[in-house]
Structures are given as C-alpha cells and as structure tokens.
Design an enzyme around this catalytic site. Structure first.
Site, PDB file in Angstrom:
ATOM      1  N   GLU A 414       4.770 -42.619  -3.606  1.00  0.00           N
ATOM      2  CA  GLU A 414       4.711 -41.204  -3.979  1.00  0.00           C
ATOM      3  C   GLU A 414       4.412 -41.071  -5.480  1.00  0.00           C
ATOM      4  O   GLU A 414       3.829 -40.084  -5.916  1.00  0.00           O
ATOM      5  CB  GLU A 414       6.028 -40.497  -3.625  1.00  0.00           C
ATOM      6  N   HIS A 443       9.354 -63.898  11.849  1.00  0.00           N
ATOM      7  CA  HIS A 443       9.115 -63.933  13.296  1.00  0.00           C
ATOM      8  C   HIS A 443       8.388 -62.681  13.757  1.00  0.00           C
ATOM      9  O   HIS A 443       8.441 -62.320  14.930  1.00  0.00           O
ATOM     10  CB  HIS A 443      10.443 -64.113  14.033  1.00  0.00           C
ATOM     11  N   LYS A 548       2.641 -29.934   4.133  1.00  0.00           N
ATOM     12  CA  LYS A 548       3.657 -28.889   4.330  1.00  0.00           C
ATOM     13  C   LYS A 548       2.973 -27.561   4.629  1.00  0.00           C
ATOM     14  O   LYS A 548       3.399 -26.806   5.499  1.00  0.00           O
ATOM     15  CB  LYS A 548       4.503 -28.732   3.061  1.00  0.00           C
TER      16      LYS A 548
HETATM   17  O1  LIG Z   1      15.006 -32.857  -2.491  1.00  0.00           O
HETATM   18  P1  LIG Z   1      14.017 -31.989  -1.841  1.00  0.00           P
HETATM   19  O2  LIG Z   1      13.550 -30.883  -2.737  1.00  0.00           O
HETATM   20  O3  LIG Z   1      14.523 -31.461  -0.536  1.00  0.00           O
HETATM   21  O4  LIG Z   1      12.722 -32.831  -1.551  1.00  0.00           O
HETATM   22  C1  LIG Z   1      12.749 -33.930  -0.702  1.00  0.00           C
HETATM   23  C2  LIG Z   1      11.534 -34.794  -0.903  1.00  0.00           C
HETATM   24  O5  LIG Z   1      10.370 -34.050  -0.651  1.00  0.00           O
HETATM   25  C3  LIG Z   1       9.352 -34.398  -1.587  1.00  0.00           C
HETATM   26  O6  LIG Z   1       9.208 -33.356  -2.471  1.00  0.00           O
HETATM   27  C4  LIG Z   1       8.039 -34.594  -0.985  1.00  0.00           C
HETATM   28  O7  LIG Z   1       8.082 -35.530   0.022  1.00  0.00           O
HETATM   29  C5  LIG Z   1       9.912 -35.639  -2.288  1.00  0.00           C
HETATM   30  O8  LIG Z   1       9.359 -35.850  -3.527  1.00  0.00           O
HETATM   31  C6  LIG Z   1      11.353 -35.330  -2.300  1.00  0.00           C
HETATM   32  O9  LIG Z   1      12.132 -36.440  -2.583  1.00  0.00           O
END
Ligand SMILES: O=P(O)(O)OC[C@H]1O[C@](O)(CO)[C@@H](O)[C@@H]1O
Length: 635
Positions: A414, A443, A548
């Site tokens: 990320e 394995h 998202k």
């Molecule tokens: O802590 P939050 O805001 O719920 O986000 C959870 C996760 O979602 C993200 O924003 C995107 O996957 C991550 O960087 C983060 O750790």
C-alpha cells in the site's frame, strides 16, 4: 556451525561488530572478491539506475539470463558449487564467507542481525546509489522533524514519534502521545484487574476482546497477537476484519455466552470505513439479541470527531482513544490501534516501544552499511531493479511470526504500489510481498521458487531460540525438533542461492515484544527509505478509493434494480422481468452484466426469485421478488 555459534554466544571468538569498517571489505581487491560480479555490473550499467525506474519496456537482462541455464544443471548447496557462475552471484565458499562477515549487520542491544550477503550487489552499486541514499536520509530527517511528508494529503508523518515522543515537532503533539499511552495503559490495567467490568457477566470481568477493524486497523493487532500473546492471556482476542456475514456470525458464535464479557474495540482511523461500520452494526445486533447493552462494552479508537467518535460519544461507550491525523493506518501498530489490544492480552507494550525506538535510532545513521533499514532498501532496489521487477517472499521460520508477511504485505504494497511518482511521472511502482512461514511453505511453493519462474527474492526471518530454556529434548541423538527447523531454513537458503535465487536473512534471538517492535520499526523505515529512493509518496493510498467508489456504485445500482423489481412484483398478476427489461427500466442498459450479477447474488440469498431460466444462461432469466413492498413503491 561456527558462524551460528558466533551469532548465539557473545563469548565466542566470532564477534561481528555493528560498525563494520569499510577497510574490512576493501582489504582484498574488490575485483578479486567478486570477480563474476562484473557481469552484474555490466548488466547494471546497461540500464542506468535512473532510467530503470521508468523504462519498463525492456526486460531486465538478469531475468533473461536466469532462464538460460536449466535448473537441473546446478548443484544444490553452496559447497558443491563451482567458484562462479554466469548469473552474477558469487559461489566461491571462501569469498562468500568473506562477503558474509564483511556485510553482516549486528544490533547488539536488540540481538538482531541482518545478512545481505546472498544478495549479489557489488560494492560499486552502493557507491552508485550513495547520492540517492543521502537524499533519502535527508528526507527521513525532515519527515521526523514534522515536514509535510505526505504532500497529497498535506499531512505530517509521525509514527516514529510514537515510540519517542520527545521527537514530536511540538509539545502539544508530545503530550498527546504521552497522555494517550498513559490513558490506555491505565484503562488496560483496570480492565484486566476487573476494576472496569461488564455490566451483566457472571465472570464479573472482561474475558474476551473482539476487535472490529480492517487493513491497518487490523493487520498490526493480528500480527502482534499471534506473535506475542501468552498461552493464557488475561483477555483472549478475536477479530472481525471483513464484511463477510458468515465470518462475522462465526466470530459471534464462537464467543457464545462470553459475549456478555466481551470488550468490543472498534478501530477505524477515518471512522467511516464501510466494512468496519458493518461489523459494528452486526455486533450491535448480536448484543441486542442477547439482551446486552453494547455501549457498556464498546471502545472506539478513531480520529477525534469522526463519525465513529461521535457515535461512541453520543452513545456513551466505555472509552474512546484517539488516532492521530499524522499516523497512517499501516504504520499505526505503535499507536492506540496496536497498543491497546496488545496490553489487554498482557503483552508488554513498553518493551515493544523500546524495541522500535532502539531500531529507529540505529536507522538514523547516514552510513548505509551500518543502517539496517537502508541495507534492506538497498537489497530491494538491487533485487527488483528499483521497479518491483521481482516479488519479495517473506519466510519467517517460526509459527508465531506467521502473520508477519501478511502485515508486511499492506505496509509495503500500500506504501510503494503507486501509479505516479512525486514529480507526477507515471511509474507504476511497487514491490509485491507474499509468504507464510517455513518450513511449512517448503511443502507448498518452494518447489517453484527454486526451479520455476525466477521472479522473486526471499527474506528469511530466523529466530535463534527454539523454545524456552529447560524444555528442549533430543528427538534423535544430538538433534532437537528446533534443529530441524534451523536445518530447513539453512538448507532452503543454500538451495535457493545455488540456483541464483537471492535472499536476505534477518535474525533475532527470540520473539519478544522488544524484537517484534524492532522488526516493525525496521520495515517501516525500510519502506520510507525505499520510497524516497524511488521518489514516491509512501503515505497515501489513492488507488484504494477507486474500488470503494465502484462498490458504492454497485450498491446504488442494486437499490434501483430492487425498486424496479418491486414495482413489477406489486402488479397483479406479478410481472417477471428479463435482464434486458430490468436494465432498460433502470436506464442502465450498459450495466446489464452488473445487473445480472446483482440478481444472481440476490437469488442465491433468497431475495429474488427466478421465474424462468437459470443463472447459467443469463438470457433465459425472468425474475421477480417474492414479496411486494407497497411502502417502498410509494416512497
Ligand atoms: O482505519 P480505517 O480508516 O478504517 O481504514 C482502514 C484501512 O483502509 C485503508 O484506508 C485503505 O485500504 C487503509 O489504508 C487503512 O488501513
């Protein structure tokens, strides 16, 4: 064996120093040391470092060469090898031993070693990289001093201050860190001692933690729980880290009557992540059904004034702890996110912080050879051509470190997986990470690693102490179970190298809060330095938003599909619709495939009925709803 006893015993004659004078490595002619490395220098020079960041059109020579020699023609151990080969890796045992000793990094206080000798960069590579490293170190200094190191989001990046609050750029932030740590330690003590108790549990104290969070709000706590929780922790921990209803049901079912003595910690920096919100709503429903009052058992860890924070405040949850704007989710293990769950399991969080702080200190030197994070970044750059051309396989040989690779997957991918660099050039950077644990993975996929497509480099995580003192026994003369694990690691390292597969080895004495804190800090800094080397912003994640947003659009389309089906299902007689008809009435003919998937999903969950045809032949389907919702019709 000599080298290993050297590692274990401070009284042995082999004492590698933390600072390895340059003269040691240059006492022999650099050319005699690794004569074959000229090939790799040639390869290296063929595509200048700076160009290789951006030019992905040409296949790196290392790859094509690697495919030239059949794996079956190469010997299997270092000793059995020819003095050199034509793939650029040193194979002469004496030269390799010298390389091992010359490059071995030791952090005495942490009992941590880093061996980069099985990565084939020549000394000249370090010389060539030196200016980039000095720029990267400068960047890290500014970052630690509070520069806006995440320019897109206009944020400071302050996870290093969490384990050394004195470094925070002002006293307000320092106090925030110190007060939060104090408050969470006190809260954890009060929960463990039973001073803070659940209202209606027969046990009279909290016995379980249910942590609800995802990504950086779950992976650190999961890794640390697996690595460090004692066999009988004061509170056991479970995780809901997804919006999978069956997974959530499973966690709640496993808690059973202990739901009444479960402390639910909802963790979300933003306070608005859908998966976490859904987890919370599902848990709250379970509480209602069990006749329990959720607020008396709920804790929030989130940014001040986030949706979650406001909900927790208004509903009067047991406690709220802050997540700071300047700490990213994937580097939040040393904030309340990681520390509170750890403390509740009886893990010594001050030791974790101490380990991380010591490692940070070591990583502030501007001498690459003496800086373990920089050494890792150097190896990553070399092994993956600075463009992520090879994957990083992380193999801890210790069950308790199983989740380290999963944790690193987010931290590294990320952070480094970015479309654009800081100057706006399209670079599509990244470094893929995967792995579980050794020897188990031997394995599974090590077969391919040794003989198959050469698209990775390995990192072994070695733990010297097999089990607590006084518990060992020899399961055959002279050999313990742990000796086998040790042998498997060394054997795999040798066998991979024999076939020109490079590897790094990180060695710790034991898995303790201190060494785990140090490992986390080591990789956090390596990611920071590497990101600076390749000129990308490691602290944002714009790519996650696309998925998202698209998910939101799917759910919005589903609501329209439902409204259309409802309307048709309220008719007398009911009017089953084809997919084309649904798409047309939704004014979304271009979304017919998604509409098909929505309907198939609803049908599988008894929320839509197929009147004609079957889902295997989409054109044959006619669909309606089992019930007509008149209220919705006129809403
Ligand atoms: O802590 P939050 O805001 O719920 O986000 C959870 C996760 O979602 C993200 O924003 C995107 O996957 C991550 O960087 C983060 O750790």
């Amino acid at each position: 064996m000599a080298s290993i006893s050297g590692l274990c015993s401070p009284s042995s004659t082999f004492k590698p120093e933390k600072f390895i004078p340059k003269t040691l490595s240059t006492s022999a002619s650099p050319h005699s040391l690794l004569s074959i490395r000229r090939d790799s220098i040639a390869f290296h020079n063929k595509s200048k470092l700076s160009d290789r960041c951006f030019d992905r059109s040409s296949t790196p020579l290392a790859h094509s060469v690697a495919r030239d020699i059949p794996a079956s023609l190469t010997p299997t151990t270092d000793d059995a090898l020819p003095k050199s080969n034509n793939r650029g890796l040193e194979k002469d045992p004496r030269a390799l031993w010298k390389r091992y000793v010359d490059w071995l990094y030791q952090h005495k206080e942490l009992g941590l070693y880093l061996d980069v000798s099985r990565v084939g960069f020549p000394d000249e590579f370090l010389d060539e990289m030196e200016p980039k490293f000095q720029k990267a170190f400068d960047h890290m200094v500014k970052l630690e001093k509070g520069a806006i190191a995440n320019p897109d989001e206009g944020r400071m990046v302050g996870h290093y201050w969490l384990r050394n609050p004195k470094l925070a750029p002002n006293s307000f932030l320092r106090l925030q860190i110190e007060n939060t740590l104090e408050a969470l330690c006190k809260f954890a003590d009060d929960v463990v001692s039973g001073k803070i108790k659940p209202p209606s549990s027969p046990e009279g104290r909290f016995t379980q933690v249910l942590s609800v969070g995802i990504g950086g709000s779950a992976l650190g706590p999961q890794f640390v729980a697996e690595a460090l929780a004692p066999d009988n922790p004061p509170l056991k921990i479970r995780f809901i880290d997804n919006t999978d209803p069956a997974g959530i049901d499973h966690q709640i079912a496993q808690l059973g009557p202990e739901l009444a003595s479960t402390l639910v910690i909802v963790i979300s920096k933003s306070g608005g992540t859908p998966e976490t919100r859904n987890g919370l709503l599902e848990v709250q429903k379970a509480f209602r059904e069990a006749g329990l009052e959720f607020a008396k058992q709920g804790v929030a860890i989130t940014q001040e004034n986030s949706l979650l924070d406001n909900t927790a405040r208004i509903e009067g949850w047991v406690a709220r702890f802050p997540m700071f704007d300047w700490v990213g989710g994937r580097t939040s293990e040393m904030s309340a996110v990681g520390l509170l769950p750890a403390a509740l399991q009886g893990i010594d969080i001050r030791e974790m912080l101490a380990g991380a702080s010591l490692m940070d200190e070591a990583n502030r030197t501007t001498v690459v050879r003496n800086n373990p994070a920089a050494l890792l970044a150097l190896c990553w750059y070399w092994a993956s051509d600075g463009i992520g051309s090879k994957d990083m396989v992380v193999l801890p040989y210790k069950d308790s470190l199983l989740l380290f690779s999963r944790y690193l997957q987010q931290l590294v991918m990320e952070s480094l997986g970015k479309e654009f660099d800081l100057d706006g050039n399209r670079v599509n950077q990244g470094l893929s990470v995967y792995g579980n644990k050794g020897s188990t993975d031997q394995h599974a996929y090590i077969q391919q690693l040794r003989e198959g497509v050469h698209n990775f480099f390995a990192t072994f995580i070695e733990v010297l102490r097999d089990r607590p003192p006084g518990h060992d026994w020899e399961l055959e003369p002279g050999v313990t179970c742990g000796d086998y694990l040790f042998g498997m690691l060394q054997g795999t390292r040798s066998a991979l190298y024999a076939n020109d597969r490079e590897s790094i080895t990180v060695t710790v004495q034991e898995v303790t809060p201190r060494s785990v804190g140090a490992l986390i800090a080591l990789y956090e800094r390596a990611v920071g330095i590497y990101a600076a080397l390749i000129n990308i912003n490691a602290y944002h994640q714009p790519g996650v938003e696309a998925g998202k947003k698209a998910a939101g659009e799917v759910l919005a389309l589903q609501k329209r599909v439902l409204a259309i089906l409802n309307e048709a299902s309220c008719k007398e007689p009911v009017e089953p619709l084809t997919l084309e008809e649904v798409a047309e009435r939704c004014h979304a003919p271009e979304d017919i495939e998604m509409i098909y998937k929505i309907i198939a999903h609803m049908a599988a969950n008894d929320r839509a009925l197929i009147a004609e045809g079957n889902c295997g032949s989409p054109r044959s389907i006619k669909v309606f709803l089992g019930e007509c919702n008149v209220d919705e019709l006129y809403a």
